[in-house]
Design a protein around this motif. Sequence first.
Motif: not given
Lengths: 1041, 511
Positions: A600-603, A637-650
């Motif tokens: 298991d590899l995680s980044y 891949v968690s896109l919200t974390d990877a792209l630093h999306i912090e939104s109440d909608l998504l």
Amino acid sequence: MVTLFQMALAQTRSVSGRVTDQKTGEGLPGTTVLLKGTTNGASTDANGAFSLTIPDGNGTLVFSSVGYVPEEKIIGKETQFNVALTADIKQLNEVVVTALGIERDTRSLGYSTQQITAGQISQKSEPNVLNALQGKVSGVTITNSSGLPGSSTNINIRGITSLQGSNQPLFIVDGIPISNSLDRTNGGSLGTLGGAQTSNRALDIDPESIESINILKGPAAAALYGSRAASGAVIITTKSGRNANKKLEITVTSGYSLQQVYGIQKFQNDYGQGLNGTNLTSLPAAGGVYGDINTGSTASWGPRFGTTPTIANGLLLGDGSLLPYQAYPDNIKDYFRTGHLLTNGVSLRGGNAEQNFILSVNNTNQKGIAEYNDLQRLNIQLGGNTTLLNKVKAGASVNFINSDQLGSAIGNGSSAFGTLVSIPRSYDLQGLPYINPTTGRSVFFTGTDNPRWNRQYVTTTSNLMRFISVANVSYDVTPWLNVLYRAGLDTYTDRRKGVFTPGAARVPTGQVLDQVYFRSEFTGDLIATLKKDNLFTDGFNASLLLGQQVNSRRAQTVTSRADNLGVAGFPNSSVGATFSNGTGETSSLRRLLGYYGQLDLSYRNYLYLTLTGRVDQSSTLPRNNNTFFYPSVSAAVSLTDALHIESDLLSYAKLKGAVAQVGKDTDPYSLATTYNVASFGNNVANLNFPFNGVGGFTLGDTQGNPNLRPEFTRSYEAGIVVGFFKNRVTLDATYFYQTSRDQILNLTTPATTGFQQRVANAGRLDNKGIEALLTVTPVQTANFKWDVTANYTRIRTRVVELTDGVTRASIDGNAFTGTIPSIVVDQPYGVIVGNKKATSPDGKYLINPNTGLFVPEVAGEIIADPNFKWQAGLTNTFTYKGVNLSFLVDTNQGGDVVSFTNNFYKSAGALAETGVDRDQPRVIPGVIANTDGTYRPNNIQVSAQDYWRSFGLQSELGVYDATVYRLREVSIGYALPKALLSKLPFGAVSFSLSGRNLLYYAPNANFDPELNTQGAGNIRGLDLQGPPNARTYGANIRFTL
Amino acid sequence: MKYSLFFRYATAGAMLLSAASCKDYLGNNLDPNNPQVVPPGAILTNLEAHTAFVTTNTIGRVSELFMQHYAGVAGQPASYDTYAIRGEFDNEWQFDLYAGSLADAQNIITNGAQNGPAYTGIAKLIKAYNFAFVTDVWGDVPYSQALQGSAILQPRFDKQEDIYKGNTALNIQSLFDLVRDGLKDLDQPAGTTIPTSADDLIYGGRLANWRKFGNTLLLKFALQISKKDPTLATAVIKEVLAKGSANYISDNADDFQLTFGTSVGNQNPFYSFNGPANNGSLATPLGNRPLEQMASRRFIDSLNLRNDPRLPQFYTTSPTNAAAVTTAFGIFTGYNNGSNAGIPAAANRSRYNTYIVGTSGEAPVRMLTNFQTKFILAEAALALNSGENAQTRFTEAITASMTKAGVPTATITAYLANPVNQPYVTLSGSIEHQRNQIITQKWIALLGNGYEAWNDYRRTGYPRLAPVDNPSSDSPVIPQRFFYTLTEISSNSNNVPNPRPNITDRVWWAN
């Protein structure tokens, strides 16, 4: 020195505190406390306490714990931080148990799993845990065989992957595989027609003892389990003392439910026994007595009730007396009783994460919807875990199960339920005698059994004793290396006794079939786990698991069959006159050695990659071909974390994907062709050796194959998980495609080769589908919450090829000539091949010009496809303070069922529709062939009787669309408020009312089409005059001390 | 610290140990439930029983209905009795014949080196009998390429003519040569591996009887193809006659028949299906389908017309009822084959008597008998210039059948001498008329062996049976063969004849 020390203090300082659960106030161990923007952090201890050294100056502490909303605290001048975390509304990153008991955060998974919690299955008035899962899991098809206690339940995850092997998932309890076999009774001379419905052995797990179930849906999820999890895996974790929070907690549960028969046909009540409008009972019976109803017809094509009795219509008897003749509208319904289901349980738990124990006892007592159909189950679980001073962790649990089942014979023909179709509407089934007091034999129409008699005197009892024991020891050799050894033994003995009392139509001379099924499976795993965080670079974590598995499965079945019973009503083989038929022993031993690894590899907690590989060595394959390797890879891949999306909608978005291959061995002893004790014939005449005391052998009908190779299933899946509005709306959707090639099959060969079958690697089965799970919380206030969970499943399976020259094969265990569950190239799996009414080139039914009825049927046509088009389930849960209301509606769309039951009732003139306009002649829509090759519309009138009877029992006109909408489950619960409890000696008290199968709507069938008489297995879509379904409702109480 | 060190080494050691101990863990995978080698006698026992079984189970029942020896009144027999047989007999084709008795016979032959010539000789004869059965019933069937397992996965369908007569170009051995091969084996020194009364259910290990059976098979096959190749037929019959009566079945004691048992699973299939001969016990029926068959009214009428004393041996009598026929031998109640009329109450029905079913299912299945041989020789004398006297053989045949059925010798003598019966027992008129007389008597004698009666009927058209009252649209006349079975069609699709013959199409030897 003092100054220096103080100077050091000035540069760094220590902060400490305690993190608790806001709701319970308990400490939260394992919470990460991190100085924001750095890798400087600490974990809380068992009590939730932490301390951390930080550089002087301003900063923010981030407190995060899986399943809780993270909190941030500005440090300022404070040194003491007491933080209460609130539970996350939507645990998109809950921890689930995956293959080999490895706990994983769901956000890191590249494949599909679905977690079921205790609350979703306990106290649901359902003793079979699989039934309790119905409608709740996407990608999973669960069908119960009937409403009888202990009847088996079929579960297929992501459709069918094996053409002939088991398609039931692997069941794992607390880390070890357990049996979910059916051990179908081979009912003596009658094969699968002989016995009662047997249970699938997952029934032995009491729903009350389950903490959680995680369903691993595909080969990718289950790759480490190897071959046996090609159909997915059901990972059951039982309750333990781990979360008991030190105190000794006693939980008492009790439930009482009632069961009623449900889903049977609507009948007409205008016409009674007879044929062609005449009651045939008027002839004197053997003893010269007039009016014996059992000498008449079993059909209801007789005179209309209220008709003036005449000699001609048979209601005036030869001796001048009147034949009693009236409708008994409830004669079928009243054959069934109100069933009872009583469950009681006590569980003692205590301890903490290091030292804990559990002792629980659960008892289930079910009296089914028909007399002589009962189930009793006792579960005792004793388990504990400890951490020794030297940091060695050890744990063990022992589950003892005693399941007793009593059941009547089922199926087509003379069974307790099969003969119900031979009850005329004027037959007082409950009032008329059913047993001859002198001979003890059935009183009924000749050649078949009275259902009441058969129910009582043709029975199968099963007494099962089972131990599921697990022990494990683990040790942290170094902080980054853990070694675990786990051993488990699942062993049971099922002692069955099947009795055909002399006089039974199926075995007129009587038979006692004693069978002892012994099954034992040992699994030992040695697992080393290496973990390293921040490897090479910050945020790059790696863990490597290496393991070795030993698995051994032993089975033995000893059968004693006594025929020609000399004493009726004394069901002991000692009174038999013939013993040798079918008496014998079958045993098998298969062993598997597995070597596996998972990396298991995680980044930075947003990019995850898992690689697995497994090498199996199987005892069942040829020595030179018995070692095989298969890998899998999955990524998320968690896109919200990877792209630093912090939104109440998504709020959250994750992509996942996996490719996996699993290999599979075969059954033991498939390599050589062997001789069998000869036995041939069918259910109407057969010959078994020894023949007049002389033994006889025949070369087996299956040619063994010393060159077998392992078979492989490959799967691809991709999916998304998205959360909107602070995760109040979430969607988890997956598309999958699986292909199984080179399957090890008992491949049909032309019998002209001298063999029916040969074992070979052949065939290809493709499977694709979509599964989706949607959760919505439309309303959430301080006191009120409304949750909606919806799941959707759509699966398509297709048989791509068998082998050259072979276009179809029957599925093993099929019971009927003319209605054969089959594997047909270019068709979905399991289509039913039977007889089709002959048609003209433009598809109109061909009619016989002499009779006005259908011309003979064409054999060997596909008449039904039991695969659903799609399935969906919708659960609504409303919580208001301590009150909880939840209901589950589910639907199966499409899928056919061949209903012998309904067709018999139709042909016998018992169904409501056959009573409508019965005195009117009618014309079968169709055409008549002219001599010049053209067709003319049929205009020949036939009687209602001829019309309804011409539909036949096994043609495509007896196939029904199984689309059904069902109110599967309703429960209303109330938990006493804390304020009130504080004055009482209870820790918690809750009451609930629950109901199952309360309502159904089947638009295209006049009965509940969710039936599967053959029980769990690859044969689906047949209602062979089996028992009907049941509706259950009851009350439950749970309190803790 | 000490502890942790200890555990470190212990775990490492355990891992090594578990890896090392796995060498022989996997075992030998030998089936403990089913043997890989059995003695030939154990196979022969089954081979004989299976051969008898198939002629009497479904195919036996159906041909009995076709030949109006019996009538179907309910369930499947009622459909069969209107010639609705579509999609049936897969079990017989698969389980009983090809992967059953034929495979077992072939297995004994293939392992001839260890089994010895006595067993292979017998196996060849039984194989020939069963292949004749298969081709007689279905026409062209896999023969020369059949029974070879994975070696030939899609066996060719050989023409019936080639099966009976052989075809060198296609490497097809004739059934005649297969029998001759078997006889040759039996003539070899038998050695020590020989059948005994313990494993030979039919002849108790008497090889002389097997030789008689083999030669009689040649007679039967010869007659079967006599319409197509009378020259070959005559040659074969003369070949057998030249060996003398000691070398073919010439006494009722020589009959190729297998006696069944009285316990469930050992009983004559006619009994298992249709229950007891004794109507008195109908309240506790013993058969699996006791209500689906009964006596044929046409057969009762035929025997009644001929004052035939076998009638009460063949059928049980019945109580008086509206459908009954009163004869010199008692009251009998039959049913017109294929009729739509009301069915007599169960207690009123005539059924097979003990001659066919025994008192508890033990009656023998008679596959090739003395009376059959005599009938064959009578017909050969009449039409194939075999050099014998047809009337002599005809009288011997009737006498043998009546004796076998249990008619007292005095009654037989009186019957044959009674002038009223001469139209039935004395050959007269044209050759065709005489053939009709012979086959009609043979048809009566063959009650219980519908297969052979059906063979004769298809070959000669005798007796002149009217089609049943309400034939299904599958066939308006008595069928000439069976449909190919669905499993063969779906698993050997490239070889099944296309177009597939209808059941009204005659097989080669009947053309």
